[in-house]
Structure formats: structure tokens, C-alpha cells
Scaffold this active site. Structure first.
Site, PDB file in Angstrom:
ATOM      1  CD1 TRP A   6      -3.422   0.321   0.794  1.00 26.88           C
ATOM      2  CD2 TRP A   6      -2.791  -1.715   0.821  1.00 26.88           C
ATOM      3  NE1 TRP A   6      -4.416  -0.294   0.371  1.00 26.88           N
ATOM      4  CE2 TRP A   6      -4.405  -1.607   0.311  1.00 26.88           C
ATOM      5  CE3 TRP A   6      -2.265  -2.774   0.718  1.00 26.88           C
ATOM      6  CZ2 TRP A   6      -5.034  -2.577   0.127  1.00 26.88           C
ATOM      7  CZ3 TRP A   6      -3.193  -4.043   0.258  1.00 26.88           C
ATOM      8  CH2 TRP A   6      -4.459  -3.864   0.012  1.00 26.88           C
ATOM      9  CD1 TRP A  28      -1.960   5.568   3.120  1.00 27.85           C
ATOM     10  CD2 TRP A  28      -1.590   7.340   4.050  1.00 27.85           C
ATOM     11  NE1 TRP A  28      -3.009   5.673   3.840  1.00 27.85           N
ATOM     12  CE2 TRP A  28      -2.541   6.794   4.513  1.00 27.85           C
ATOM     13  CE3 TRP A  28      -1.177   8.482   4.612  1.00 27.85           C
ATOM     14  CZ2 TRP A  28      -3.203   7.793   5.493  1.00 27.85           C
ATOM     15  CZ3 TRP A  28      -1.869   9.198   5.407  1.00 27.85           C
ATOM     16  CH2 TRP A  28      -3.073   8.857   5.973  1.00 27.85           C
ATOM     17  CG  ASP A  29      -0.313   1.153   4.552  1.00 25.84           C
ATOM     18  OD1 ASP A  29      -0.970   1.926   4.107  1.00 25.84           O
ATOM     19  OD2 ASP A  29      -0.724   0.352   5.661  1.00 25.84           O
ATOM     20  CD  GLN A  54      -3.313   4.571   0.210  1.00 23.92           C
ATOM     21  OE1 GLN A  54      -2.141   4.303   0.269  1.00 23.92           O
ATOM     22  NE2 GLN A  54      -4.254   4.148   1.082  1.00 23.92           N
ATOM     23  N   GLY A  82      -7.023   7.971   2.230  1.00 28.17           N
ATOM     24  CA  GLY A  82      -6.358   7.060   3.216  1.00 28.17           C
ATOM     25  C   GLY A  82      -7.274   6.855   4.456  1.00 28.17           C
ATOM     26  CG  ASP A 124     -10.377   3.262   3.237  1.00 31.34           C
ATOM     27  OD1 ASP A 124      -9.243   4.023   3.159  1.00 31.34           O
ATOM     28  OD2 ASP A 124      -9.905   1.794   3.051  1.00 31.34           O
ATOM     29  NE  ARG A 161     -13.535  -4.452   7.120  1.00 31.71           N
ATOM     30  CZ  ARG A 161     -12.250  -3.692   6.933  1.00 31.71           C
ATOM     31  NH1 ARG A 161     -11.451  -3.124   7.868  1.00 31.71           N
ATOM     32  NH2 ARG A 161     -12.060  -3.558   5.800  1.00 31.71           N
ATOM     33  CE1 TYR A 171     -10.539  -0.162   7.868  1.00 26.85           C
ATOM     34  CE2 TYR A 171     -11.744   0.931   6.161  1.00 26.85           C
ATOM     35  CZ  TYR A 171     -10.798   0.293   6.576  1.00 26.85           C
ATOM     36  OH  TYR A 171      -9.850  -0.301   5.661  1.00 26.85           O
ATOM     37  CD  GLU A 183      -7.447  -1.719   9.683  1.00 26.13           C
ATOM     38  OE1 GLU A 183      -8.088  -2.937   9.950  1.00 26.13           O
ATOM     39  OE2 GLU A 183      -7.483  -1.497   8.340  1.00 26.13           O
TER      40      GLU A 183
HETATM   41  C1  GLC Z   1      -7.232   1.053   4.795  1.00 23.05           C
HETATM   42  C2  GLC Z   1      -6.783   2.425   5.385  1.00 23.05           C
HETATM   43  C3  GLC Z   1      -5.780   3.106   4.581  1.00 23.05           C
HETATM   44  C4  GLC Z   1      -4.386   2.137   4.637  1.00 23.05           C
HETATM   45  C5  GLC Z   1      -4.942   0.668   4.037  1.00 23.05           C
HETATM   46  C6  GLC Z   1      -3.899  -0.443   4.160  1.00 23.05           C
HETATM   47  O1  GLC Z   1      -7.670   1.035   3.466  1.00 23.05           O
HETATM   48  O2  GLC Z   1      -8.150   3.541   5.246  1.00 23.05           O
HETATM   49  O3  GLC Z   1      -5.279   4.270   4.709  1.00 23.05           O
HETATM   50  O4  GLC Z   1      -3.629   2.508   3.595  1.00 23.05           O
HETATM   51  O5  GLC Z   1      -5.921   0.131   5.118  1.00 23.05           O
HETATM   52  O6  GLC Z   1      -3.358  -0.336   5.624  1.00 23.05           O
END
Ligand code: GLC
Length: 445
Positions: free
Chosen positions: A44, A46-47, A112, A172, A174, A208, A362, A406
Site C-alpha cells: 500500500w 502510504w503505509d 493515496q 486514506g 476510507d 467494517r 473503521y 489496525e
Molecule cells: C485501509 C486504510 C488505508 C490504508 C490501508 C492499508 O484501507 O484506510 O489508509 O492505507 O488500509 O493499511
């Protein structure tokens, strides 16, 4: 990742740090890291940079690999996709065929928050050999400039200073309450309920997004595919077009950091002038996101041309970007303090007095450690160390009691959503990396 145990910085809370490194090791796939092996089995956007910051504390080469492999999938337009499907997995929906844009490896077709330049600056400033790190970063800086240019031009063709997102996932955050109003205009043309895989990994539906949300986002993906993901058509015809105060702020901060990086690399000139002009334009437009009556920054629905009715944790990010006025900072501190009078564990993704706030669901209410990290950085930037310390202490309390989840219930601290979460572990490692809890050279994120 063979060197992860070597040269480990000294942590006050050694056991917790070891558990965090164990998560990063378990999620390591050679050149990239999975956010969470079951729930998110790919790379992913921005992770990865955040994980790279933590890894850089022990293995700079591996940290650079994390970034380089992400940028290998950059599109010709400059866009860096939000998911890179390095290896097939049937544990996640939507897979590459739903986006239909191909690529080797295949990718999604949206982006992202562009946090990478800020994370790279951290890595370079903490590097053992800065000259060598800058040499290695040289091609990365070119790609980063192209990515930022894509945001400032393709996602702001009018040059208004406000960049658009055309899908909630680009924020990011969601299923944030921020998207309820803009998403209500998106028809539910498809039924994604039987296609979803997230429910196999997280048993409690209350944690979720709803099926309605999935049906609408699937409609947006089908729309993008129908116009061949053409940037201009996405802007002019997408039924969802919003300026997210989060993405806008993260981009401004990343512009600042990219400009610094280019200067450090001896590349001051045309590129830095261009970046500085983007920054000036974007900062000047921030006033359009300010909701004076409530004293908060909000997302702007660019189709209806109105601010959304909700106040989310993104409201604090203009401080992270250094573009809030003193009067705005005062208002934002009040918003934070009010939220914290109602929640024990900072900072809820939606302010508790906002309709739609849901502490278990979430992006609609829980506290996210990585987000806490950047909000705290903004508070620190404005000298509000009591607030940034509060975020750090709360994050510490949640992860010590519940492990690297998370997200967490902001009133009880209960761990929620996915398990074995890489950026939760990484956020903690960089936060705890030095006795003062900051970065080793004083640069912070
Ligand atoms: C979810 C989060 C997102 C992140 C992804 C992977 O979709 O909302 O920000 O990048 O999970 O962790």
C-alpha cells in the site's frame, strides 16, 4: 529482512519494541512490507513510507528498497497507485481485474496521500552517511517531483490551489463521515456485498464499512474504468470530487520537505522554484477549507461547492503542514480538547459531537496510531507539546494493552480491525526511537 535485529536503537519499553519489530519481520516480503498479511496482502502506497522510516533505524538499504519498489509502479502521468499487487492473492477485494488498468505488477488506478517525501526526509536526516543516502535518493527525488506535479496539475487543472480526490480511498480515511454527503450523490449501481473479502478477516461487521459504502465505491471504480482512467475525465465527469483537508495538508508538507531534499541534494533551481510556487498557491487556498462558525477545517465538496457537515481528525492536519494561523490553532486546540473530554484515547477519527461518529467503525470514530503520529507532529510544530504528548501516551497505552491492531476504540482502548498491523508497529518504533520520543536529529513526522 536479515539485519533487523542488528543495531537496534535502545528503547525504554524493550518488550514492546521487540514485539513491533516482530510484526515488521512477519509482514516483510523481501523488498516491501504487507500492511497486514490477511486483510491487506499487497503493498500500500502510504503505509510503505512509514514502515520505511522505522526500518531505516536499523537497515537503510532495506528502507530504500521499500520506497524504490513502490515507485517502480509509478504511472507515466506521475500518479503513484495506492495498491501494488505484487503477487496474486484471493484474500482481498477489489483485485487488479476490477481496476482493469494492467501493469506488471498490476496496480490500482487511484492514489493515496503523498506522505513519501516527508518520510524520505526523515530517513536522509537520520542517515549514517547522508551523502551516500542522497546519492541513492537522486532518482527518487525526480519521481517524487513528477508525482507532486501530477497532484498539482492533473488533480487541480484549474490551478485553484486545492487538489481533488476522486475516490474516498485516496484520502486514506476510507469510510470517513467526511464522505457521507459527497458519496450520497453516487448511485449504487452494483452490489459488492458478496464480493467483499474483508469480512472473512474481521468477524464483527460493526468494525467494517457498510455494503452501501462498498456499492458506491464500486460504482466509482467502474466509472473510472469506463473512461479509461483518463485524468481530465475523472475530474470533469466523476460523481465524486472532493478536496480532502488531509490530502491537501499532507501534500503541502510533502512539498516543503521535497524542496528541502532537492536543496540538500544540490538541486536547487527550476524544480524547487516550481515546488515553491505550488506550495504558495496551495497555502493561499486553505482559507476555503476553514469553517469559521465551528472553528474547524473541513473537506470541500467540489461538485456542490460546499464544505461537508462533519469534523474529522483531518481538521488538525493543516498544523502538520504549518499553514494554520494562530487564531485557527486556538480553535483547533479547543476542538481537540472537547473531543478528549469525551474520549479517553486520542484521537477519534471523527469528532464525537459530529453526527455519524461511530467509535468502533473503521475511519468513522476509532483512533489510529499512525494518524495520531502526524497529528502530534502538527501540535509539536506549533509548540503544543502537552497535546502531542497526550497523543503519544494514549497510543502507547492502547498498543501496550492490545498489541499492534489496525485501530482502537477511543473510549475503551479496545484493539479493533486487522491484526499484526505494520504501520501501527512502525509508528510506535519511530515515536519511541529515542529517549525523547522524537526522531534522532530533531526532524519529526
Ligand atoms: C485501509 C486504510 C488505508 C490504508 C490501508 C492499508 O484501507 O484506510 O489508509 O492505507 O488500509 O493499511
Amino acid at each position: 529482512m536479515t539485519t533487523l535485529n542488528k543495531n537496534m536503537p535502545t528503547y525504554r519499553d524493550a518488550e514492546l519494541a521487540k514485539a513491533a519489530w516482530d510484526v515488521l519481520k512477519a509482514n516483510d516480503r523481501g523488498r516491501y512490507t504487507l500492511p497486514s498479511p490477511k486483510l491487506f496482502p499487497f503493498q500500500w502506497n502510504w503505509d510503505s513510507p512509514l514502515v520505511a522510516m522505522a526500518i531505516s533505524l536499523v537497515d537503510e538499504d532495506r528502507a530504500f528498497q521499500e520506497i524504490e519498489i513502490l515507485l517502480e509502479s509509478q504511472w507515466a502521468s506521475g500518479m503513484v497507485p495506492h495498491i501494488i499487487y505484487h503477487v496474486p492473492s484471493d484474500g482481498y477485494f477489489p483485485g487488479p481485474e476490477v481496476w482493469g488498468c494492467g501493469g506488471v505488477p498490476p496496480t490500482s488506478a487511484i492514489s493515496q496521500p503523498p506522505i513519501l517525501a516527508t518520510c524520505l526526509l526523515y530517513i536522509i536526516e537520520n542517515s549514517k552517511d547522508q551523502a551516500e543516502a542522497l546519492r541513492r535518493a537522486d532518482p527518487i527525488l525526480t519521481k517524487l517531483t513528477n508525482w507532486h506535479r501530477w497532484w498539482h496539475t492533473q488533480r487541480d487543472p484549474e490551478g485553484s490551489g486545492l487538489v481533488s480526490i476522486i475516490h474516498p480511498w485516496e484520502s486514506g480515511r476510507d469510510n470517513s463521515v467526511d464522505w457521507d454527503s459527497p458519496l450520497s450523490a453516487v448511485e449504487m449501481k452494483y452490489d459488492a456485498s458478496s464480493l467483499r473479502k474483508d469480512r472473512h478477516h474481521v468477524q464483527d461487521d460493526a468494525e467494517r464499512p457498510t455494503d452501501d459504502f462498498y456499492n458506491r465505491i464500486l460504482t466509482l471504480i467502474k466509472f473510472g474504468k469506463s473512461v479509461g482512467w483518463d485524468d481530465l475525465k475523472m475530474i470533469t465527469e466523476s460523481p465524486f470530487r472532493v478536496c480532502d483537508v488531509g490530502v491537501q495538508s499532507i501534500l503541502i508538507r510533502a512539498d516543503e520537505d521535497l524542496s528541502t531534499l532537492l536543496k540538500l541534494a544540490g538541486r536547487e533551481g527550476r524544480e524547487t522554484e516550481e515546488i515553491d510556487s505550488w506550495m504558495t498557491r496551495s497555502k493561499a487556498a486553505m482559507g476555503r477549507l476553514w469553517h469559521a462558525k465551528s472553528g474547524s477545517f473541513r473537506a470541500l465538496d467540489l461538485i456542490k461547492n460546499e464544505l461537508v457537515p462533519s469534523v474529522s481528525a483531518a481538521t488538525f492536519l493543516p498544523m502538520y503542514a504549518g499553514c494554520a494561523t494562530d487564531a485557527q490553532v486556538k480553535c483547533l486546540s479547543k476542538v481537540f480538547e472537547k473531543a478528549m473530554s469525551e474520549c479517553k484515547f486520542s484521537v477519534p477519527q471523527t469528532m464525537p459531537d459530529t453526527p455519524g461518529f461511530d467509535p468502533k467503525n473503521y475511519s468513522r470514530g476509532p483512533s489510529w496510531p499512525f494518524f495520531n503520529r502526524i497529528v502530534a507532529d502538527g501540535f509539536k510544530r506549533y509548540g503544543l507539546t502537552n497535546l502531542s504528548d497526550r497523543l503519544r501516551e494514549d497510543t502507547h497505552a492502547m498498543i501496550s494493552a492490545q498489541g499492534f491492531r489496525e485501530y482502537y476504540h477511543p473510549s475503551t482502548g479496545e484493539g479493533l480491525g486487522g491484526e499484526q498491523f505494520a504501520w501501527t508497529a512502525a509508528a510506535w518504533l519511530i515515536w519511541a526511537g529515542t529517549p525523547a520520543g522524537g526522531a534522532t536529529t530533531g526532524v519529526s513526522i
